[in-house]
Design a protein around this motif. Structure first.
Motif, PDB file in Angstrom:
ATOM      1  N   GLN A  11      28.951  44.170 -24.264  1.00  0.00           N
ATOM      2  CA  GLN A  11      27.745  43.794 -23.381  1.00  0.00           C
ATOM      3  C   GLN A  11      26.264  44.134 -22.971  1.00  0.00           C
ATOM      4  OE1 GLN A  11      29.651  42.699 -20.669  1.00  0.00           O
ATOM      5  NE2 GLN A  11      31.896  42.795 -22.004  1.00  0.00           N
ATOM      6  N   LYS A  16      24.317  41.594 -20.680  1.00  0.00           N
ATOM      7  CA  LYS A  16      25.158  41.615 -18.939  1.00  0.00           C
ATOM      8  C   LYS A  16      24.944  43.062 -18.947  1.00  0.00           C
ATOM      9  CE  LYS A  16      28.220  38.715 -19.709  1.00  0.00           C
ATOM     10  NZ  LYS A  16      30.426  37.933 -20.007  1.00  0.00           N
ATOM     11  N   LEU A  17      24.770  43.910 -19.055  1.00  0.00           N
ATOM     12  CA  LEU A  17      24.061  45.524 -19.277  1.00  0.00           C
ATOM     13  C   LEU A  17      22.934  46.306 -20.178  1.00  0.00           C
ATOM     14  CD1 LEU A  17      28.049  47.164 -20.559  1.00  0.00           C
ATOM     15  CD2 LEU A  17      26.921  47.441 -17.842  1.00  0.00           C
TER      16      LEU A  17
END
Length: 122
Positions: A11, A16-17
């Motif tokens: 991620q 996304k993170l």
């Protein structure tokens, strides 16, 4: 949020993170650009993921010695070590007093974090 490196790394790499730190003694090859907790300004926040094997109280010493030897041999195998590293775990097998000390230190760290964070107790 705290998560395992193996869960979070894909991620993070996908954007996304955002990883603020890894809680390992050294940076991980899975996320080489992410600082350790200590590098990020949190001294003492060294809490790497680990796996442990426990036996029931009273297990005969010869049984635990054989189990320890077998597991130490397995962890030393290159393919096992590689799988552990891919999961964000540094291959090691502390046994006996070293494992008990690690467990006690981690229990204290978690208890201290719960206290500092003022997590309600039930």
């Amino acid at each position: 949020m705290f998560d395992s490196i193996s869960n979070a790394a894909p991620q993070v790499r996908a954007g996304k993170l955002k990883a603020l730190a890894v809680l390992t003694p050294a940076r991980t090859p899975l996320l080489p650009g992410v600082p350790t907790g200590i590098e990020a300004g949190f001294p003492g926040l060294d809490f790497p993921a680990w796996l442990g094997v426990f036996a029931p109280a009273g297990t005969p010493k010869e049984v635990t010695d054989r189990l320890t030897a077998t597991l130490q041999t397995a962890v030393a195998q290159p393919e096992v070590a590689e799988k552990l590293m891919q999961s964000g775990i540094t291959p090691a097998f502390p046994a006996g007093d070293a494992f008990r000390a690690k467990l006690a230190a981690d229990q204290k760290l978690v208890a201290d974090l719960v206290k500092v964070a003022n997590v309600p107790q039930q």
